[in-house]
Design a protein around this motif. Structure first.
Motif, PDB file in Angstrom:
ATOM      1  N   ASP A  45       0.867  -1.176   0.000  1.00 38.00           N
ATOM      2  CA  ASP A  45       0.000   0.000   0.000  1.00 38.00           C
ATOM      3  C   ASP A  45       0.903   1.224   0.000  1.00 38.00           C
ATOM      4  O   ASP A  45       1.547   1.529   1.011  1.00 38.00           O
ATOM      5  N   MET A  46       0.957   1.929  -1.131  1.00 35.00           N
ATOM      6  CA  MET A  46       1.867   3.065  -1.256  1.00 35.00           C
ATOM      7  C   MET A  46       1.348   4.328  -0.572  1.00 35.00           C
ATOM      8  O   MET A  46       1.979   5.389  -0.668  1.00 35.00           O
ATOM      9  N   ARG A  83       6.845   4.393  -3.312  1.00 31.38           N
ATOM     10  CA  ARG A  83       7.311   4.420  -4.695  1.00 31.38           C
ATOM     11  C   ARG A  83       6.104   4.394  -5.631  1.00 31.38           C
ATOM     12  O   ARG A  83       5.140   3.650  -5.378  1.00 31.38           O
ATOM     13  N   PRO A  84       6.149   5.161  -6.729  1.00 32.11           N
ATOM     14  CA  PRO A  84       4.980   5.267  -7.618  1.00 32.11           C
ATOM     15  C   PRO A  84       4.889   4.126  -8.630  1.00 32.11           C
ATOM     16  O   PRO A  84       4.623   4.340  -9.814  1.00 32.11           O
ATOM     17  N   PRO A 142      -4.604  -9.793 -14.212  1.00 32.95           N
ATOM     18  CA  PRO A 142      -3.867  -8.601 -14.657  1.00 32.95           C
ATOM     19  C   PRO A 142      -4.669  -7.310 -14.554  1.00 32.95           C
ATOM     20  O   PRO A 142      -4.096  -6.240 -14.313  1.00 32.95           O
ATOM     21  N   ASP A 143      -5.986  -7.374 -14.751  1.00 31.22           N
ATOM     22  CA  ASP A 143      -6.796  -6.156 -14.643  1.00 31.22           C
ATOM     23  C   ASP A 143      -6.776  -5.608 -13.219  1.00 31.22           C
ATOM     24  O   ASP A 143      -6.687  -4.391 -13.005  1.00 31.22           O
ATOM     25  N   VAL A 144      -6.872  -6.500 -12.248  1.00 30.03           N
ATOM     26  CA  VAL A 144      -6.793  -6.091 -10.840  1.00 30.03           C
ATOM     27  C   VAL A 144      -5.418  -5.492 -10.554  1.00 30.03           C
ATOM     28  O   VAL A 144      -5.283  -4.474  -9.864  1.00 30.03           O
ATOM     29  N   GLN A 145      -4.392  -6.117 -11.103  1.00 29.87           N
ATOM     30  CA  GLN A 145      -3.032  -5.610 -10.902  1.00 29.87           C
ATOM     31  C   GLN A 145      -2.840  -4.245 -11.563  1.00 29.87           C
ATOM     32  O   GLN A 145      -2.111  -3.396 -11.037  1.00 29.87           O
ATOM     33  N   ILE A 167      -2.008   1.721 -10.881  1.00 26.02           N
ATOM     34  CA  ILE A 167      -2.457   3.109 -10.955  1.00 26.02           C
ATOM     35  C   ILE A 167      -2.625   3.688  -9.556  1.00 26.02           C
ATOM     36  O   ILE A 167      -2.227   4.833  -9.274  1.00 26.02           O
ATOM     37  N   SER A 168      -3.197   2.909  -8.650  1.00 25.11           N
ATOM     38  CA  SER A 168      -3.366   3.355  -7.266  1.00 25.11           C
ATOM     39  C   SER A 168      -2.022   3.648  -6.617  1.00 25.11           C
ATOM     40  O   SER A 168      -1.858   4.659  -5.918  1.00 25.11           O
TER      41      SER A 168
END
Length: 326
Positions: A200-201, A208-209, A265-268, A273-274
């Motif tokens: 969780d960034m 890290r982005p 992959p869609d969840v990833q 992006i988050s």
């Protein structure tokens, strides 16, 4: 005579119960904690004793009743013939293990056939095989290769649960705060694995982005593989959540627990992006300006971070500018 008959009846009952339908014998686990290079405290054996993770494994086996465990710190104990007596391999290893090409081919075939499963813990992603092409073979197998650990031991982190109802992640609720050493990975292919947990960034001093997966599963033929980055410190091995996850991972890898392994992959992509928005301190609404084709650019930020370029920020700044022009 009465006592003799009572004893015989008891033996008959035990034999019948042992073979009763629906009852399964414990899974047979081979736990390898060999270090060829850096030795983690979790696998360091004291004189005439066992390592903390080995003691933990014995306790998990005893308390769960789900498996028995054989302990080893020498990969040469794992032979093609030995696989016939095993159900699940668990590796918490480092460096180029003394596993030859023939043995590795037998291990992969054993998993692909569905006769065996694999569980990798922490430094299993910092492992290789001691033959030409062994590092690439291992990376493709486990799902990624150690590419540094910016989050060093004890760094406060947050864990995002990308699959809150998944049986192998449900014990770690979304937003769990923790402290661990966390790897980032090279050679990671989102389309080949189902990621269950990631960093969780929005939490902790180091953000890290780009996405950093923590736990994933994948199907290998008819067999199953589970990997978690957790497990660097002895305190993690004492954590009931970690132990529960490892026990259930063994049950799943051994075919005793159902849980999906289809890649997500869609969840990833959403998690990537988050991570970018949180680390950059941007509003969630900014995500509406990010198209799906920038997700790969977000992931590529890891490779151009200034720490990998002697402090040079030019590639880093240019990449960030392409993702979301300011």
């Amino acid at each position: 005579m009465a006592r003799l008959l009572t004893g015989l009846l008891a033996l008959v009952c035990l034999a019948a119960c042992a073979g009763a339908p629906g009852q399964k014998t414990p899974l047979r686990v081979f736990y390898l904690s060999q270090s060829v290079g850096f030795v983690h405290e979790t696998v360091r054996r004291p004189a005439n004793g066992l390592a903390p993770s080995e003691l933990a494994f014995r306790e998990m086996a005893r308390n769960s009743g789900a498996f028995t465990v054989e302990l080893s710190q020498d990969a040469r104990d794992l032979t093609p013939a030995r696989l016939a007596d095993l159900d699940v391999l668990v590796f918490s290893t480092t460096g180029a293990l003394p596993i030859d090409r023939e043995t590795w081919a037998a291990v992969v075939a054993w998993i692909e056939s569905g006769r065996g499963g694999f569980v990798g813990i922490h430094s299993a992603a910092d492992t290789a095989l001691d033959f030409a092409g062994g590092e690439a073979a291992w990376t493709a197998f486990i799902g990624g290769r150690f590419d540094g650990h910016p989050w060093t031991q004890g760094t406060p982190i947050g864990l995002s649960n990308l699959e809150p109802s998944h049986p192998l992640a449900v014990m770690w609720p979304d937003g769990t705060g923790y402290a661990e050493e966390i790897y980032q990975y090279a050679g990671f292919a989102p389309g080949r694995v189902r990621v269950l947990q990631s960093l969780d960034m929005g939490v902790g001093p180091l953000r890290r982005p780009y996405p950093v997966p923590v736990t994933w599963v994948r199907q290998i033929g008819e067999g199953r593989l589970f990997y978690t980055n957790l497990g660097h410190t002895p305190s993690t091995w004492d954590d009931p959540r970690f132990r529960s996850q490892v026990v259930d991972a063994i049950r799943w890898a051994g075919g005793r627990l159902d849980a999906p392994a289809t890649p997500n992959p869609d969840v990833q992509d959403l998690a990537a992006i988050s991570a970018y928005l949180l680390a950059e301190g941007l509003e969630t609404s900014s995500g509406e300006r990010l198209s799906a084709d920038v997700v790969d650019d977000i992931r590529e930020l890891q490779a151009v971070h200034p720490e990998k370029r002697g402090g040079d920020t030019s590639a880093w700044d240019a990449a960030r500018g392409r993702i979301l022009p300011r």
